[in-house]
Design a protein around this motif. Structure first.
Motif, mmCIF file in Angstrom:
data_model
loop_
_atom_site.group_PDB
_atom_site.id
_atom_site.type_symbol
_atom_site.label_atom_id
_atom_site.label_comp_id
_atom_site.label_asym_id
_atom_site.label_seq_id
_atom_site.Cartn_x
_atom_site.Cartn_y
_atom_site.Cartn_z
ATOM 1 N N ASN A 340 67.677 30.635 16.570
ATOM 2 C CA ASN A 340 67.016 30.366 17.988
ATOM 3 C C ASN A 340 66.891 29.659 17.849
ATOM 4 O OD1 ASN A 340 64.863 29.770 16.673
ATOM 5 N ND2 ASN A 340 63.639 31.478 17.128
ATOM 6 N N ASP A 341 66.815 28.874 19.258
ATOM 7 C CA ASP A 341 66.934 27.168 19.860
ATOM 8 C C ASP A 341 65.549 26.208 18.742
ATOM 9 O OD1 ASP A 341 66.433 27.731 23.043
ATOM 10 O OD2 ASP A 341 68.224 27.245 22.223
ATOM 11 N N THR A 342 64.614 26.970 18.180
ATOM 12 C CA THR A 342 64.150 25.878 17.216
ATOM 13 C C THR A 342 64.682 25.712 15.607
ATOM 14 O OG1 THR A 342 61.883 26.532 18.372
ATOM 15 C CG2 THR A 342 61.597 25.791 16.132
ATOM 16 N N GLU A 343 65.024 27.234 14.779
ATOM 17 C CA GLU A 343 65.771 27.008 14.595
ATOM 18 C C GLU A 343 66.939 26.063 14.300
ATOM 19 O OE1 GLU A 343 64.423 31.601 13.232
ATOM 20 O OE2 GLU A 343 66.873 31.455 14.479
ATOM 21 N N ILE A 344 67.720 26.259 15.541
ATOM 22 C CA ILE A 344 68.928 24.507 15.826
ATOM 23 C C ILE A 344 68.144 23.889 15.341
ATOM 24 C CG2 ILE A 344 70.462 24.524 17.330
ATOM 25 C CD1 ILE A 344 70.827 27.049 18.056
ATOM 26 N N GLY A 345 67.421 23.218 15.936
ATOM 27 C CA GLY A 345 66.397 22.495 15.965
ATOM 28 C C GLY A 345 66.395 22.175 14.280
ATOM 29 N N LEU A 346 65.381 22.799 13.868
ATOM 30 C CA LEU A 346 64.746 22.370 12.569
ATOM 31 C C LEU A 346 66.561 21.990 11.538
ATOM 32 C CD1 LEU A 346 62.483 25.140 11.778
ATOM 33 C CD2 LEU A 346 62.323 22.706 12.174
ATOM 34 N N PHE A 347 67.439 22.602 11.796
ATOM 35 C CA PHE A 347 68.838 23.002 11.448
ATOM 36 C C PHE A 347 69.387 20.925 11.331
ATOM 37 C CE2 PHE A 347 73.340 22.897 10.595
ATOM 38 C CZ PHE A 347 73.344 23.409 9.352
ATOM 39 N N THR A 348 69.528 20.821 12.353
ATOM 40 C CA THR A 348 70.324 19.602 12.917
ATOM 41 C C THR A 348 68.870 18.581 12.264
ATOM 42 O OG1 THR A 348 68.667 19.744 14.723
ATOM 43 C CG2 THR A 348 70.683 20.457 15.365
ATOM 44 N N ALA A 349 68.055 18.416 12.712
ATOM 45 C CA ALA A 349 66.990 17.564 11.436
ATOM 46 C C ALA A 349 67.207 17.655 10.098
ATOM 47 C CB ALA A 349 65.350 18.198 11.583
ATOM 48 N N ILE A 350 67.778 18.973 9.542
ATOM 49 C CA ILE A 350 68.052 18.655 8.355
ATOM 50 C C ILE A 350 69.301 17.704 7.910
ATOM 51 C CG2 ILE A 350 68.862 19.947 6.372
ATOM 52 C CD1 ILE A 350 66.437 22.223 7.514
ATOM 53 N N VAL A 351 70.157 18.224 8.888
ATOM 54 C CA VAL A 351 71.293 17.322 8.836
ATOM 55 C C VAL A 351 71.159 15.638 9.576
ATOM 56 C CG1 VAL A 351 74.206 17.169 10.513
ATOM 57 C CG2 VAL A 351 72.711 19.114 10.200
ATOM 58 N N LEU A 352 70.266 15.150 10.081
ATOM 59 C CA LEU A 352 70.139 14.181 10.449
ATOM 60 C C LEU A 352 69.058 13.526 8.711
ATOM 61 C CD1 LEU A 352 68.986 11.861 12.292
ATOM 62 C CD2 LEU A 352 67.277 12.759 12.563
ATOM 63 N N ALA A 353 68.442 14.735 8.391
ATOM 64 C CA ALA A 353 68.125 13.864 7.073
ATOM 65 C C ALA A 353 68.764 14.128 5.801
ATOM 66 C CB ALA A 353 66.852 14.042 7.349
ATOM 67 N N THR A 354 70.174 13.477 6.256
ATOM 68 C CA THR A 354 70.701 13.504 4.693
ATOM 69 C C THR A 354 70.813 12.692 3.876
ATOM 70 O OG1 THR A 354 71.874 14.964 6.246
ATOM 71 C CG2 THR A 354 73.542 14.240 4.242
ATOM 72 N N ALA A 355 70.075 12.378 2.583
ATOM 73 C CA ALA A 355 69.482 11.337 1.432
ATOM 74 C C ALA A 355 70.797 10.689 1.015
ATOM 75 C CB ALA A 355 69.040 11.518 0.299
ATOM 76 N N ASP A 356 72.603 11.022 1.093
ATOM 77 C CA ASP A 356 73.202 10.190 0.228
ATOM 78 C C ASP A 356 74.161 10.040 1.634
ATOM 79 O OD1 ASP A 356 74.478 13.057 2.074
ATOM 80 O OD2 ASP A 356 74.985 13.182 -0.298
ATOM 81 N N ARG A 357 73.505 9.734 2.419
ATOM 82 C CA ARG A 357 74.745 8.705 4.000
ATOM 83 C C ARG A 357 74.867 7.240 2.915
ATOM 84 N NH1 ARG A 357 76.550 12.910 6.949
ATOM 85 N NH2 ARG A 357 75.382 13.957 8.047
ATOM 86 N N GLN A 358 75.930 6.812 3.229
ATOM 87 C CA GLN A 358 76.118 5.578 2.793
ATOM 88 C C GLN A 358 75.878 4.790 3.519
ATOM 89 O OE1 GLN A 358 80.210 4.949 2.583
ATOM 90 N NE2 GLN A 358 80.357 2.939 1.137
#
Length: 447
Positions: A340-358
């Motif tokens: 659902n929308d809330t779960e997609i929002g949480l998933f995209t937030a996880i994508v945003l907070a990716t710690a190994d970005r150069q």
């Protein structure tokens, strides 16, 4: 009666809302002849409780009926109305009891139009369901109590326990710590849900209002008489023009992703440089996740937020056939998860907070943000998809798939970056992908 109530002034922003568990007790003053509102603050959360209104007529009645037991006024910890009992772990009224039960049983996703800071009192408790539900969680209403039944009366006070006082104190502290952790997770879920609904044009409700219209990335190029096909130079020009048109369709999503990112809990605490790195390097993956619902495999097209329908073949010209095939496959697999929308929002937030970005300077802080988001998504998925045991693992498996697509997309951009002087991209699009701005082309278009 008007209430002059101020919200706490020490909030840092929309993503830093904090709240604590118990409301302070408010004692009844039977000498008052007018109704009044007592506002009690406990840390960063405001609770409103209503004192009993005792008129002169009621005083006479009470004196005449001296043998009748006095029933003290006990405020509902959610709205301040007269509590009817101990419901779902909290002293509350019948209205808030029923509201919380329905919210849990129907798994409703609420939204707030006032940044999640509405005052919840008896007179306006029905105005904002988002903030009312958040208040229910804040004062300690238990989701498990709705699922498994009433909390036994013997658990309401420490005196009723048969364990020793030391064990009782320890157990109480452990329970409080657990509740605080759960409330922090609920706060993340609600914050992300609100941010996603407010700053994403591709939600279930908004999709219904999108009017599809045929569109093309192709631009008309003059072909000399007698020429049958494009020359290599003309093909390059056509490809650049198509990419510029695609950039115009994607650009509105950039601002929405930026605004969403600002509201991810603790994201604004990162340095400006780290915030920019996470947004820039994660944008394509976040955008594609949001656009997954708009991939039409039957019609072989992508529907953009303004309704423009772009064919798969045209996208293959801008990128490559293999890349577009991978895009469609990953999006189709993501759609099959039925989030659902809330779960997609949480998933995209996880994508945003990716710690190994150069280039990140504080990877530990980014990891902490992602850990809290993963906990929130775990809870949300387990709550909404309790019969699908392997769903959460399937959701996380989409992260490396998106990461691969993001890397391939960056490789495809290399050719376009070399052609920056030949095109005129929207400034925001050029900025998100670190493409130099063509001042000459910009000046020509303005003239």
């Amino acid at each position: 009666m008007q209430e002059n109530v101020r919200h706490p002034s020490h909030h840092r922003g929309p993503n830093s809302l904090r709240f604590s568990l118990p409301a302070l007790a408010v004692s009844e003053d039977p000498t008052r002849s007018r109704s009044s509102t007592v506002v009690v603050t406990n840390n960063n959360f405001v609770y409103s409780c209503f004192c009993v209104c005792v008129t002169d007529q009621e005083k006479v009645q009470q004196a005449a009926d001296s043998n009748s037991p006095k029933k003290p006024f006990v405020p509902c910890k959610v709205c301040g109305d007269n509590a009817s009992g101990y419901h779902y772990g909290v002293t509350s009224c019948e209205g808030c009891k029923g509201f919380f039960r329905r919210s849990i049983q129907k798994q409703i996703d609420y939204r707030c139009l006032r940044d999640g800071k509405c005052m919840v009192i008896r007179l306006n408790r029905n105005r904002c369901q988002y903030c009312r539900f958040k208040k229910c969680l804040a004062v300690g209403m238990s989701r498990d109590s709705v699922r498994y039944g009433r909390v036994p009366k013997r658990s309401k006070s420490l005196e009723d326990h048969s364990v020793s006082s030391t064990d009782s104190a320890s157990s109480s502290q452990d329970q409080l710590a657990l509740e605080n952790k759960q409330l922090a997770i609920y706060d993340v879920i609600l914050s992300i849900s609100q941010a996603h609904h407010s700053h994403c044009a591709i939600t279930e409700d908004k999709i219904k209002n999108i009017v599809r219209q045929p569109a093309t990335l192709m631009s008309k190029i003059h072909i000399p008489p007698g020429q049958v096909q494009f020359s290599n130079e003309e093909l390059e020009v056509q490809r650049l023009l198509m990419w510029q048109q695609l950039a115009s369709l994607v650009t509105p999503a950039i601002n929405s992703v930026v605004e969403f990112s600002k509201r991810v809990p603790n994201f604004s605490d990162l340095s400006q440089d780290d915030q920019l790195i996470l947004i820039k390097l994660g944008f394509f993956e976040i955008w594609l996740t949001r656009m997954a619902r708009m991939i039409d495999r039957e019609e072989n097209m992508v529907v953009f937020e303004d309704g423009s329908c772009i064919s798969r073949e045209e996208l293959a010209v801008v990128y490559s056939p293999d890349f577009v095939t991978s895009m469609f496959e990953v999006c189709n697999g993501f759609n099959m998860l039925n989030l659902n929308d809330t779960e997609i929002g949480l998933f995209t937030a996880i994508v945003l907070a990716t710690a190994d970005r150069q280039g990140l300077s504080d990877t530990s802080a980014v990891e902490r943000i992602q850990d809290s988001l993963v906990e929130a998504l775990t809870l949300q998925v387990s709550r909404n998809h309790s019969t699908e045991e392997n769903l959460f693992a399937a959701v996380l498996m989409k992260l490396p798939e998106l990461r691969t697509l993001g890397s391939q997309h960056n490789d495809l951009l290399r050719w376009y970056r070399l052609q920056w002087h030949r095109g005129n991209l929207p400034p925001l699009f050029a900025e998100i992908y670190d493409i130099p701005k063509n001042q000459a082309a910009d000046s020509a278009s303005q003239s």
